[in-house]
Structures are given as C-alpha cells and as structure tokens.
Design a protein around this motif. Structure first.
Motif, PDB file in Angstrom:
ATOM      1  N   LEU B 104      -5.291  19.573  18.419  1.00 42.53           N
ATOM      2  CA  LEU B 104      -5.456  18.735  19.606  1.00 42.53           C
ATOM      3  C   LEU B 104      -6.826  18.918  20.287  1.00 42.53           C
ATOM      4  O   LEU B 104      -7.509  17.937  20.572  1.00 42.53           O
ATOM      5  CB  LEU B 104      -4.308  19.010  20.582  1.00 42.53           C
ATOM      6  N   LEU B 108      -9.117  15.804  21.144  1.00 40.72           N
ATOM      7  CA  LEU B 108      -9.095  15.329  22.523  1.00 40.72           C
ATOM      8  C   LEU B 108     -10.511  15.355  23.097  1.00 40.72           C
ATOM      9  O   LEU B 108     -11.168  16.384  23.051  1.00 40.72           O
ATOM     10  CB  LEU B 108      -8.189  16.253  23.345  1.00 40.72           C
ATOM     11  N   ALA B 113      -9.896  16.708  28.281  1.00 41.59           N
ATOM     12  CA  ALA B 113      -9.354  18.067  28.322  1.00 41.59           C
ATOM     13  C   ALA B 113      -9.658  18.703  29.672  1.00 41.59           C
ATOM     14  O   ALA B 113      -8.802  19.347  30.285  1.00 41.59           O
ATOM     15  CB  ALA B 113      -9.952  18.893  27.192  1.00 41.59           C
ATOM     16  N   ALA B 116      -7.517  17.221  32.310  1.00 41.13           N
ATOM     17  CA  ALA B 116      -6.127  17.621  32.114  1.00 41.13           C
ATOM     18  C   ALA B 116      -5.900  19.043  32.612  1.00 41.13           C
ATOM     19  O   ALA B 116      -4.940  19.313  33.335  1.00 41.13           O
ATOM     20  CB  ALA B 116      -5.770  17.512  30.632  1.00 41.13           C
TER      21      ALA B 116
ATOM     22  N   LEU C  29       0.021  21.338  24.901  1.00 43.13           N
ATOM     23  CA  LEU C  29       0.837  20.155  25.142  1.00 43.13           C
ATOM     24  C   LEU C  29       0.876  19.758  26.624  1.00 43.13           C
ATOM     25  O   LEU C  29       0.758  18.588  26.972  1.00 43.13           O
ATOM     26  CB  LEU C  29       2.261  20.410  24.631  1.00 43.13           C
ATOM     27  N   LEU C  32      -1.990  17.686  27.946  1.00 41.63           N
ATOM     28  CA  LEU C  32      -1.892  16.315  27.465  1.00 41.63           C
ATOM     29  C   LEU C  32      -0.880  15.530  28.304  1.00 41.63           C
ATOM     30  O   LEU C  32      -1.137  14.407  28.751  1.00 41.63           O
ATOM     31  CB  LEU C  32      -1.455  16.336  25.999  1.00 41.63           C
ATOM     32  N   SER C 250      -6.239   8.569  29.626  1.00 39.08           N
ATOM     33  CA  SER C 250      -5.070   8.417  28.755  1.00 39.08           C
ATOM     34  C   SER C 250      -5.423   7.631  27.501  1.00 39.08           C
ATOM     35  O   SER C 250      -4.978   7.942  26.396  1.00 39.08           O
ATOM     36  CB  SER C 250      -3.941   7.687  29.482  1.00 39.08           C
ATOM     37  N   ALA C 253      -7.127   9.906  25.331  1.00 37.83           N
ATOM     38  CA  ALA C 253      -6.178  10.858  24.764  1.00 37.83           C
ATOM     39  C   ALA C 253      -5.387  10.211  23.641  1.00 37.83           C
ATOM     40  O   ALA C 253      -5.131  10.833  22.603  1.00 37.83           O
ATOM     41  CB  ALA C 253      -5.231  11.363  25.853  1.00 37.83           C
ATOM     42  N   LEU C 257      -4.803  11.310  19.817  1.00 37.07           N
ATOM     43  CA  LEU C 257      -3.498  11.438  19.164  1.00 37.07           C
ATOM     44  C   LEU C 257      -3.426  10.607  17.889  1.00 37.07           C
ATOM     45  O   LEU C 257      -2.907  11.058  16.862  1.00 37.07           O
ATOM     46  CB  LEU C 257      -2.379  11.018  20.125  1.00 37.07           C
TER      47      LEU C 257
END
Lengths: 356, 277, 278
Positions: B104, B108, B113, B116, C29, C32, C250, C253, C257
């Motif tokens: 990830l 990302l 990141a 987040a 996780l 995210l 998003s 992101a 993904l």
C-alpha cells in the motif's frame, strides 16, 4: 560441407581460452570436441556458431571466411546445452521460428511452413507433441525439439553443445544412438561438444581432444586409444593405472613398485607409465608379490581385479576369479611410457607366451 | 583492436542503439541536473556553504531528517521481518490480503498518505483520541515524523526479506533440529544469519526513501522550525525565497550524507557476504 | 510444507499472526479508511461536488497528461537500459545499474530542485530561456521532467533482475536461427518479460500520478494550469476545505488500490502461467 579452423586465438581478459587452435573437417563428418571443463571446447563451438568471435585466426565454412559473419547470417544449426527452447512458444512454433523470421522475400508461405514443421517433427519422431509447450514435455523430447528447430533452417553445419548432459543415463544412450543414426541419414557435417569420453568415442568419426585451449590430438577413436599423443590424452581416454617411474640407463624402474623393470628407448629422467587393464595380467601365486583387493567378475570365468602392490593399486585382468585377500602375481603385457620432457615409448613384452 | 572488431564482439544485435538510448535518457534526466546541484552551492564559497549548513535551523532540520529516518527504519526492520515471516511461513485466512496490503505505501500517493496519517493521529482522530488519553501526542511533533517514515519504509523491508525467507530451504532448519538445536537456537544461528544481507538491503532502501520523504511528512509534522521541520521542507522554503545557493547547499549536503550512509551499508553487507563465502 | 520438527508452537504462531494483522490494520489499513471517512464526512454530495469542481477536473487532466508523457519515456528508457545491461558485456555495467537506481536515493524535493537550478529564473539556463520565451519551470515541461526523474528507475529495476536471470540462451538460439534484433526482442525477449514489464509500468504510473514533492517544487501551484491532483489536495487542505481535499485524495487512493489490485492480478497470472507449465 568442409569446416576449417586455422590458428584461432580467443582471450578473455588476460586468460586465453583458445591458444592457436586448428581443425579441419571433411564434408559429412561427425566430429567431437572432447576435453575437461575449461579446456576451450565450448568457446570453439561458440566461435563456429557466430556466438563469439576470435581475436586471431581464420574460420572457414565451405571455403568462405565467416570470422566476421554474425550468427544470424551463418546458417549454422545449434543445439544448446539446455536446449534454450522458447518457453512461451509451442513445440511447433519453436520449430517454425527460423522460417518465420526470414526476410519476407525468402519466407516460405504459411502452409509450407506448417508442412515443413510437420515433416521435421516426424523426422524426430514427436509429431504428437506439436501443440505442447517446452515445460510440458520430457528432457529427451525437448532434445528432439531442439534438434528439429536447428534442422529447420537447413544448416550446412550442425553444432551440438553437450546435448545429452541433461538426460538421465538410460535415455542418454538411446538418444545418442538415434542422433548418430539421424546423422547417417542426413549427412550434415556435425560437431559434438562433450566431456563424456564414452559418448564421444561412440558417436564421432574423429575426436579432437582439447586441453587448456589447445587441440592436443585429432584422430579416430581407435588411434586415440592405441597411439595417444600425450600423457594427457592417454589419461583422459579409457581406464589406466598411472605410475610415476624413473628412467635410468634405458630402463624404466617399475621394480620400485614390485613390478618388473621395462626396457625403453628414452633418456634418463622422470616418466609416467600408463597401464590399461587389458595390459595387466593378475595371476594366482603363492609367493605373494601382491594382494587382491577388489574383484569384479566378468564373462567366461574371468574377472577385473584391483591388486595392491608396493602400496599401489593396479588394475588388471584375471582369467580365473580370485577372492579378496588372495596372494597374486602381476605380469605386464604392454604399456606406454611418457617422458616428462616429451617423447614416448610403446613397450610390448616380446615372449610369445605372454599373450595367451 | 579496431573499432569494427570491437562492435562485432557483440553477438546479439542492438547494442549501440540500446546503450545510446540509455545514456541519453540517463544523462539528460539524471546526470546533467545532478551536476547542476553539485555546482550551484559553491557560488557561496566554501565558507559560505559551511555558514549556510551551520545555521541552527538547518542543523536542526538535518538532524531531524536523518535521525527520524534512521530511527523509523530501525523500527520498521523487526516489524518488516515479522510481517515477512508471517506471510511466507504461516497459512491463515486473509494472508493474501495482508500480503497485498504491504504494498500500500508503494502505491498510495505520498500526499494522500500524509493527509491520512494526519487525520488518524490528529487530537480528534481515530488513534489520536486514545493516544491523547494516555498523554501521547503524535501529530505535529517529531513522533509524527517517525510514524510517517515507518509507514514509508516498511514495505521495503518486507519485500527484500520475503524472497530470501521463501527460498530458505526447510532442510537447513530440519538439519539443525536433528542436530539437537532448540527452535530459538535454530532461528538465531541458522535463519537470521542468512537474512542479514537482505535485511541490510531493505534497511538501505527504506532509509533512502525515508530520509528524503516529503509528502507523507509535512502534513503530520506541524513544521515548527527547530522542532519538527524536516530538511526537504527547508529546501522548499529557501527556494520560495529564491535563495537557490542555500537550497542547493542543503540539497547537496542531504544527498551526500544519504549516499555516504548507503555506501557504508553496502560495505557492511559485502563484508557479511564475504564472511559467509 | 515445513515438517513438524521445525513448526513453531501454536501459541507463538498465533501471536505472530495477530501482531502482523494488528500492525497492518493500524498503520496501513486505518489511514486508508480515514481518507474515505473524511471525504464522506458530510455525505456523497459534497465529495462529488469537490471532485467535479472545475479546478479539480483541470488537475485530473494535467495529472493524466504528465503521466502519459513520463511513463512512456521511462518505459522506453528502461527497456533500452535493461536490454543493454543484460544482453551485452561491457565495462561499466555495474556503474550503469547504480546510476539508473540513483533517483530512488534522491529526495523528491531535490529531484524538483535540480530542474529549478537548471531552468529556473535564476537557473543556469534561466536567462537564455527567458530571452527565447520558453517556460519550463512553473509549466508543463517542468512537471514532466520532475516526474520522469522521480519515476526513472521503476521499469528498468523490474526488468533487469528478471532478464539477468533468464540469461541470453534463448536470444542466442534465435540469432542462430536467423532472427534480427527486432524479431529477437519482439518474439523472444518481450513475451518472457511482459508481466514484469506491465507491473513495472503500473508502479511507474502510480508514482507518476501520485508524485508530490518533486512537482511541488517546480509547479508554482497555479490553479487550473500547473496543479496536479496531489498539489490540488494540498491547496484545498491548506485552505481548510477538508472535504474537498479528502475527496480528491480518495480519488488518488483509489488509483493506488487499483494499481495494487492490477499488480496482484498480474502476479497471479504470471504464477498460473508457470503453474500450467509444471
């Protein structure tokens, strides 16, 4: 198609892989390059294939100098050591590759390519594998695909680089007889690289024995066995007991090992005495000259015997089958003496009874 | 050897074209611009460069960048080893998902990141609230910098150790067991020594990425000069003031220090491999 | 499967798995999830609105354009580099590999800085560029250059180890069968490395679209003109437009993904191809 290699030199940095190698093949001949690893045989093969280039000397195929011709323009068929099959192509696609990559003007139509592929797969006896992928077939089958692929371009010269090395012992014997048989049918001049003397002896018309970047002898299997040019050739081909002996006054002092002295036409100095098993007779005796250590029975009541004498093991033949630990006598019938400074002498017992 | 002989040395075609394209690509994109970085600071003179780098704010930023990167990679190393071990050795539901999630941070975008992690560790964030309850503040402190860098460095460690662990034949461990070694002894004496070189490689990659990291850090760091301001941010600040020489001096110093550390790791790794051979 | 002799005790095994899972959830996780949660804090509509905002769309377009130039450049360069390094012997191969990987050891900010030093107003070529009215920094060319620098090693790095491992046998066999350079590459080399190549291109693309530090330095943050998506996220965030910032984040992101999913799929495909064979 004739192949001529004249005085070829190839260096990798400071070390020379080939130091002035010359070789001449007759059309349709099956030759083998035999030698220990690192002796330069694969380098020579790669130079013939156009996968490497000499630093000096000439390479002529069918009379034309090909030293500067790259692999793709040489038309030399190569069966690689691990076959180098294209793993993402089916067997048929592998075989067709050499035809499909031709310039459009020389490329056969697709139907013709299909027909040729079918023919070749029948020739190598695997037509049923056309749609399989290399990973899905056995080693022996891969070997046949590699051969069919190399033959597809109708090569004037076929090179085989240790082609049987990846096969297990049983399959190997069968496949090499089959390959030799195929050679009889097609008559393509072929060169086999191998370190396996049995394989080379069985398959090749003539063998080039290589040592440290040189060809030390190029001759028929029989000539190599009976008249080895150097101690290296004698040691590399066939089995032999090797004894380091001193020569004094035209006599090789084998008595130092409890054997009889041998009269030789060589100057004083050190020498190697080669004794093939069939040149040594081991006979039962009461006055123990030697002791039987290992026995392998052979046909007609005889045996291959390893006897210890004067701290050495000598291999010979017995007409009877002795037991381990028996006392024995060792009689030499013939032998070859190589002087350390060059020169050799073939010794043979004169008495008529010796060869009974 | 003549030129023609030198070119025909190559068996496969395309050497000239491919090397030419490679060198042009490398030269224009990487080497020439980096040369500009190597030249520019010296407009200030040697004394000027030293004065720039000796500024307390610059020193503090460099110390934070390198210190936090080393610390974060050192934290990520055992975590990465554990993750790699679990992924390669155990079978459990969700292993595939875990495996995929490790990548990830690679996939990302760094700014995402950063955002987040900030949202997560902010005083009102999901993790910020419980942490605040025990008196720990992560966001807007050097701790936040370390957390962000662990996030960035972790996949490098997992992904370099993992293949070695996978290839490690169970026979060596079984042999150790037959020779009477306990499980911890086997791991310490048989497994870990073979992992060291890979761990060092992963450490180097993770550190190289962490020390220059910008996007994931600046949101969570708070960027207080002398406290939580990283060196890359200081470069941006200097550039915004059009102080090119100072910006390039800090940049060059960062790059050289990072390369020096990587070179040291490389030597260490080579010594390990030699010792084993 | 490992035998009983070297199996770890059950308790230890579950402890290790639990730790790994907690770790993954907490530091991989949860962040995210936080992005999506923040974006949807006030529901779908504000989030969608923020994404469909004109400046946001301009940023999406610019990001796609930059990646569309940078990724092919590095793909071609990477293939050429891998081919030269793995199919030929020449002095300096190791040095070349080191230099190709160098950009991974350079801070993104420095990757942007070097182009400012070359092409910026006070850069080495700045005056000349101004005279000829060429804009590189604070314009598309600067964004592309910085992105190419940052994503430079991706393709080469995935190809070189694989091509080294595969050796030259098949290519040499193709050469003895009469194939030329293009045929060898297209029919023999490329099919053997296509999954790795695709995965390298994917990672290169993800980084190109998501790059922040390097483009931040060369962009100048001109809205609607030199703002890529990550930069747009930063601007919105600094203006306290959190929903907008997280909504665009998003989107990025999701890109990450999708990249991960595609990469996993590629690896599964490559594995299955090998599994077929066995």
């Amino acid at each position: 198609m004739t192949v001529e290699v004249v005085n070829v030199v190839r260096r990798f940095g400071a070390t020379a892989a080939l130091e002035g190698v010359s070789l001449s093949l007759r059309p349709g001949e099956f030759a083998a390059l035999l030698g220990p690893s690192g002796s330069g045989k694969t380098t020579l093969l790669r130079i013939l294939a156009g996968l490497d280039f000499p630093d000096g000397g000439e390479v002529r195929i069918a009379g034309a100098d090909v030293a500067a011709v790259p692999a793709r323009e040489r038309g030399v068929g190569v069966v690689f050591q691990n076959y180098a099959l294209f793993r993402h192509m089916s067997v048929a696609e592998n075989v067709a590759f050499g035809l499909r990559v031709r310039a459009r003007a020389h490329r056969p139509p697709e139907a013709e390519i299909q027909r040729r592929v079918r023919e070749l797969l029948e020739l190598v006896q695997i037509p049923e594998l056309a749609g399989r992928y290399p990973e899905q077939i056995s080693g022996g089958q891969r070997q046949r695909v590699a051969l069919a692929r190399a033959l597809a371009i109708e090569p004037q010269l076929l090179l085989l680089d240790e082609p049987f090395g990846a096969l297990d012992a049983l399959v190997r014997k069968e496949v090499r007889r089959w390959v030799r048989g195929l050679h009889e049918r097609l008559g393509i001049t072929s060169i086999l690289v191998t370190h396996d003397q049995e394989e080379a002896m069985e398959m090749a018309d003539r063998l080039a024995v290589m040592e440290a970047g040189r060809i030390v002898q190029f001759d028929t299997p029989r000539a190599l066995l009976e008249a080895p040019a150097t101690a290296f050739v004698a040691g590399f081909l066939g089995e032999a007991t090797r004894l380091l002996v001193r020569i004094q006054g035209r006599v090789a002092r084998a008595s130092e090992f409890g054997l009889e002295d041998i009269a030789v036409e060589l100057p004083d100095g050190e020498a190697l005495l080669f004794l093939r098993p069939h040149e040594v007779r081991i006979e039962p005796a009461h006055a123990a000259q030697g002791v039987v250590r290992f026995v392998r029975p052979e046909g007609a009541g005889g045996a291959r015997v390893l006897a210890e004498i004067g701290g050495r093991m000598i291999e010979g033949i017995s007409t009877t089958e002795p037991a381990r630990g028996d006392a024995c006598r060792i009689r030499l019938l013939s032998g070859t003496v190589f002087h350390s400074e060059g020169g050799q002498f073939r010794w043979q017992r004169q008495e008529a009874w010796a060869t009974r | 050897m003549s030129a023609s002989a030198a070119t025909r040395r190559h068996v496969l075609p395309g050497f000239g074209v491919s090397l030419g394209v490679t060198l042009a690509w490398l030269g224009l994109i990487v080497l020439v611009p980096l040369a500009a970085l190597a030249i520019r600071p010296w407009e200030l003179g040697v004394a000027g460069v030293i004065r720039t780098l000796a500024e307390p704010r610059v020193l503090a930023a460099l110390r934070l960048s390198f210190g936090a990167a080393l610390l974060a990679t050192a934290i990520a190393a055992p975590l990465g080893l554990l993750m790699a071990w679990v992924i390669t050795r155990y079978h459990f539901p969700g292993r595939r998902v875990l495996d995929a999630l490790v990548d990830l941070p690679f996939a990302l975008p760094t700014a995402v990141a950063g955002l987040a992690l900030t949202a997560l560790f902010a005083p009102n964030g999901w993790l910020g609230v419980p942490l605040a309850a025990i008196g720990v503040q992560v966001a807007y402190t050097p701790v936040g910098v370390v957390v962000a860098l662990v996030f960035v460095a972790l996949p490098f460690l997992v992904r370099t150790v993992e293949p070695v662990l996978r290839d490690l034949s169970p026979e060596a461990e079984e042999a150790a067991a037959t020779l009477g070694a306990t499980r911890p002894q086997t791991i310490r004496r048989v497994v870990l020594p073979t992992l060291w070189p890979a761990l060092l490689t992963g450490f180097g990659l993770g550190f190289a990425r962490a020390v220059g990291e910008y996007g994931s850090v600046i949101f969570i760091a708070g960027n207080v000069p002398m406290v939580s301001e990283i060196a890359p941010l200081l470069i941006v600040t200097k550039l915004e003031q059009f102080d090119y020489p100072a910006a390039s001096a800090i940049g060059l110093a960062m790059l050289l220090m990072a390369l020096l550390i990587l070179f040291g790791l490389n030597l260490w790794q080579r010594a390990l491999r030699r010792g084993r051979a | 499967m490992s035998g009983a002799a070297i199996a770890d005790p059950r308790s230890l095994r579950w402890l290790a798995i639990a730790t790994a899972v907690v770790l993954t959830v907490a530091i991989l996780l949860l962040p995210l999830a936080a992005v999506f949660a923040e974006a949807l804090r006030r529901g779908w509509e504000p989030a969608l609105e923020a994404i469909l905002d004109e400046d946001s769309l301009a940023a999406v377009r610019l990001t796609l354009l930059v990646a569309a130039i940078a990724v092919p450049v590095n793909t071609i360069g990477g293939i050429a580099g891998a081919w030269a390094i793995t199919k030929f012997d020449f002095p300096g191969r190791r040095l070349l590999i080191t230099l190709i990987e160098l950009p991974f050891s350079v801070s993104p900010v420095i990757s942007g800085l070097v182009y400012v030093l070359l092409f910026g107003a006070q850069g080495f070529l700045g005056p000349w560029l101004r005279e000829h009215d060429i804009q590189i920094i604070f314009a598309l060319p600067g964004l592309v250059l910085a992105t190419v620098f940052v994503t430079f090693p991706f393709v080469a790095r995935t190809l070189i180890p694989l091509m080294q491992e595969q050796g030259r046998d098949e290519e040499e066999a193709a050469a003895t069968l009469g194939a030329g350079g293009w045929d060898i590459f297209r029919r023999v080399t490329l099919p053997n490395v296509k999954w790795a190549l695709l995965s390298g291109v994917l990672l290169c693309n993800a980084r190109a679209m998501g790059e922040f530090g390097a483009v931040a330095v060369v962009s100048g943050h001109i809205r609607g003109q030199t703002n890529t998506m990550p930069l747009h996220v930063e601007i919105l965030y600094n203006e306290y437009m959190f929903v907008g910032a997280f909504a665009v984040a998003s989107l990025l992101a999701l890109l990450g993904l999708v990249t991960l999913g595609a990469k996993a799929l590629l690896e599964a495909l490559a594995r299955r191809r090998m599994g077929d064979a066995a």
